[in-house]
Scaffold this active site. Structure first.
Site, PDB file in Angstrom:
ATOM      1  CE  LYS A 185      73.669  52.885 126.181  1.00  0.00           C
ATOM      2  NZ  LYS A 185      73.295  54.296 126.275  1.00  0.00           N
ATOM      3  CD  GLU A 231      80.625  52.658 129.960  1.00  0.00           C
ATOM      4  OE1 GLU A 231      81.495  53.519 130.718  1.00  0.00           O
ATOM      5  OE2 GLU A 231      79.835  53.123 129.254  1.00  0.00           O
ATOM      6  CG  ASP A 278      80.868  59.486 129.678  1.00  0.00           C
ATOM      7  OD1 ASP A 278      82.393  59.547 129.678  1.00  0.00           O
ATOM      8  OD2 ASP A 278      80.171  59.403 128.750  1.00  0.00           O
ATOM      9  CB  SER A 316      74.364  63.702 132.761  1.00  0.00           C
ATOM     10  OG  SER A 316      74.427  62.704 131.656  1.00  0.00           O
TER      11      SER A 316
HETATM   12  N1  LIG Z   1      76.116  61.479 129.907  1.00  0.00           N
HETATM   13  C1  LIG Z   1      75.643  60.450 129.108  1.00  0.00           C
HETATM   14  O1  LIG Z   1      74.601  60.039 129.432  1.00  0.00           O
HETATM   15  C2  LIG Z   1      76.249  60.486 127.925  1.00  0.00           C
HETATM   16  C3  LIG Z   1      75.540  59.983 126.770  1.00  0.00           C
HETATM   17  C4  LIG Z   1      76.421  59.941 125.472  1.00  0.00           C
HETATM   18  C5  LIG Z   1      77.618  60.558 125.503  1.00  0.00           C
HETATM   19  N2  LIG Z   1      78.461  60.982 126.550  1.00  0.00           N
HETATM   20  C6  LIG Z   1      79.584  61.762 126.323  1.00  0.00           C
HETATM   21  O2  LIG Z   1      79.187  63.014 125.693  1.00  0.00           O
HETATM   22  C7  LIG Z   1      80.515  63.219 125.141  1.00  0.00           C
HETATM   23  C8  LIG Z   1      80.062  63.762 123.648  1.00  0.00           C
HETATM   24  O3  LIG Z   1      79.754  62.823 123.035  1.00  0.00           O
HETATM   25  P1  LIG Z   1      79.712  63.087 121.461  1.00  0.00           P
HETATM   26  O4  LIG Z   1      79.089  61.501 120.797  1.00  0.00           O
HETATM   27  O5  LIG Z   1      78.741  64.131 121.113  1.00  0.00           O
HETATM   28  O6  LIG Z   1      81.174  63.099 121.121  1.00  0.00           O
HETATM   29  P2  LIG Z   1      81.803  63.612 119.783  1.00  0.00           P
HETATM   30  O7  LIG Z   1      83.189  63.293 119.741  1.00  0.00           O
HETATM   31  O8  LIG Z   1      80.773  63.519 118.576  1.00  0.00           O
HETATM   32  O9  LIG Z   1      81.686  65.272 120.077  1.00  0.00           O
HETATM   33  C9  LIG Z   1      82.554  65.788 121.072  1.00  0.00           C
HETATM   34  C10 LIG Z   1      82.826  67.250 120.675  1.00  0.00           C
HETATM   35  O10 LIG Z   1      83.763  67.949 121.754  1.00  0.00           O
HETATM   36  C11 LIG Z   1      84.670  68.758 121.203  1.00  0.00           C
HETATM   37  N3  LIG Z   1      85.583  68.961 121.880  1.00  0.00           N
HETATM   38  C12 LIG Z   1      86.727  68.160 122.817  1.00  0.00           C
HETATM   39  N4  LIG Z   1      87.204  68.940 123.537  1.00  0.00           N
HETATM   40  C13 LIG Z   1      86.763  70.321 123.662  1.00  0.00           C
HETATM   41  C14 LIG Z   1      87.017  71.448 124.385  1.00  0.00           C
HETATM   42  N5  LIG Z   1      87.971  71.376 125.413  1.00  0.00           N
HETATM   43  N6  LIG Z   1      86.316  72.485 124.404  1.00  0.00           N
HETATM   44  C15 LIG Z   1      85.186  72.426 123.455  1.00  0.00           C
HETATM   45  N7  LIG Z   1      85.028  71.368 122.555  1.00  0.00           N
HETATM   46  C16 LIG Z   1      85.729  70.326 122.724  1.00  0.00           C
HETATM   47  C17 LIG Z   1      85.185  68.083 119.913  1.00  0.00           C
HETATM   48  O11 LIG Z   1      85.826  68.716 118.903  1.00  0.00           O
HETATM   49  C18 LIG Z   1      83.968  67.427 119.433  1.00  0.00           C
HETATM   50  O12 LIG Z   1      83.482  68.231 118.552  1.00  0.00           O
HETATM   51  C19 LIG Z   1      81.405  62.270 125.022  1.00  0.00           C
HETATM   52  O13 LIG Z   1      82.394  62.382 126.217  1.00  0.00           O
HETATM   53  C20 LIG Z   1      80.733  60.774 125.446  1.00  0.00           C
HETATM   54  O14 LIG Z   1      81.281  59.921 126.361  1.00  0.00           O
HETATM   55  C21 LIG Z   1      77.627  61.158 127.534  1.00  0.00           C
END
Ligand SMILES: NC(=O)c1ccc[n+]([C@@H]2O[C@H](COP(=O)([O-])OP(=O)(O)OC[C@H]3O[C@@H](n4cnc5c(N)ncnc54)[C@H](O)[C@@H]3O)[C@@H](O)[C@H]2O)c1
Length: 345
Positions: free
Chosen positions: A69, A56, A227, A292
């Site tokens: 970004k 993105e 997201d 968010s």
């Molecule tokens: N809203 C925002 O501004 C924003 C910003 C950054 C990241 N994100 C999103 O946040 C999420 C987390 O990002 P991250 O970098 O920590 O990812 P990551 O892959 O490092 O961590 C995600 C975790 O979720 C766990 N998980 C997956 N399915 C699960 C479930 N059903 N129950 C419990 N745990 C589960 C995984 O085992 C993993 O440890 C991603 O989906 C990312 O796209 C959103």
């Protein structure tokens, strides 16, 4: 000259400044930019989807400074030793159009996402909240925990992740920093006694991390993992029950939890709550949901905060990014004198 902050310098800057001080400072920059919301160019981010993820571009401008970004989101990546989210960003001078600042934004995104969540929770979470449930303890999680402690004094965490190693990692990373952390047996167990729930899971699917019957009235939900189109965390019945707050409605209808709802489903934009034209939490029983997705203005604020933070320090280098001939019409003069040799001239 373009100032460049690489990963090493971002780490050094955080080391010197302190992560909670940075989170607090960033919340201040975010609040001031959300208060001048109308000034900014706003557009849903430009997404390029593929089987495993999305790349993105997130642009915005306040008329003086332009920023964007580059960010990816690939939930499959951790299974192949790569991160779900990586990013870098740029600030430019609107007057000349020249880029002036370039930075890594993988760490910065985690900081800004956590700072944005905390900024929202300050106006939406129940007063005197003490405990936060965290479902998903990957890359973003420790930053979220620190931001909620810094801004709201939350120091009890109940964590759950389908990957036990991810929970062990969180306890290892922040267990000694004064938090009381309970590792839960499942998602429902994690919610026990929590006034705030953060969902930050990564799965490219319409997941149901929280069903409506799991959540008590009066809770604040900070939902950050849904997201992308086809990537959500919350039961539609939960959205129906709560009051939903968003960053930029047009983008959130495409990417957020509310992609599950009708196009006229009522939401409130966070900037309106911050400037007092809309209500945040208005009763102890209200179920508030911050849907968010991450918006360009937040990255703009984070880059601005970093640029000001590293000014007059050694935490940046000069990047030779823009070709700059003495005669602005003579770009050719920058070619080496032997550049024509291959053509036999
Ligand atoms: N809203 C925002 O501004 C924003 C910003 C950054 C990241 N994100 C999103 O946040 C999420 C987390 O990002 P991250 O970098 O920590 O990812 P990551 O892959 O490092 O961590 C995600 C975790 O979720 C766990 N998980 C997956 N399915 C699960 C479930 N059903 N129950 C419990 N745990 C589960 C995984 O085992 C993993 O440890 C991603 O989906 C990312 O796209 C959103």
């Amino acid at each position: 000259v373009v100032q460049f902050v690489d990963v090493g310098n971002v780490r050094a800057w955080i080391g010197e400044t302190g992560v909670e001080a940075i989170l607090q400072g960033m919340i201040g920059y975010l609040e001031s930019d959300f208060l001048r919301w109308k000034l900014f160019d706003k557009t849903p981010r430009v997404a390029s989807h593929s089987n495993h993820g999305v790349i993105e571009l997130m642009p915005t401008s306040d008329g003086t400074t332009y920023g964007f970004k580059y960010v990816n989101g690939h939930p499959i990546n951790t299974k192949r030793g790569l991160q779900t989210v990586t990013a870098f960003g740029v600030l430019s001078d609107v007057d000349s159009g020249y880029p002036v600042f370039v930075s890594e934004m993988t760490i910065l995104t985690a900081l800004r996402t956590a700072a944005t969540s905390a900024m929202a929770a300050k106006v939406l979470a129940p007063a005197q909240a003490e405990t936060m449930a965290m479902i998903g303890t990957g890359s973003q999680s420790e930053f979220q925990a620190l931001a909620f402690r810094s801004a709201l004094g939350i120091n009890r965490l109940r964590v759950w992740d389908t990957d036990p190693e991810a929970m062990t990692k969180l306890v290892h990373n922040i267990g000694d920093l004064g938090f009381h952390i309970d590792v839960a047996a499942n998602a429902q167990d994690a919610l026990d006694g929590a006034e705030i729930i953060t969902t930050c899971t990564a799965d490219k699917t319409n997941a149901t991390i929280l069903r409506s019957d799991m959540v008590r009235d009066g809770t604040h939900i900070n939902a950050i993992g849904g997201d992308c189109p086809g990537k959500t965390e919350l039961d539609a019945a939960l959205l129906q029950r709560g009051n939903v707050f968003v960053e930029y409605t047009e983008q959130t209808r495409i990417e957020g939890e509310i992609q599950q709802m009708e196009p006229d489903f009522a939401v409130t934009e966070l900037w309106e709550v911050l400037n007092g034209t809309a209500n945040g939490r208005s009763s102890p029983d209200e179920l508030t949901i911050f849907d968010s997705v991450g918006f360009a203005i937040e990255d703009f604020s984070a880059l601005r905060f970093l640029r000001d933070g590293v000014a007059d320090t050694s935490f940046y280098t000069d990047l030779d990014l823009i070709a700059d001939p003495q005669d602005p019409k003579d770009l050719f003069s920058l070619l080496p004198s032997d550049a024509m040799c291959d053509a036999g001239i």
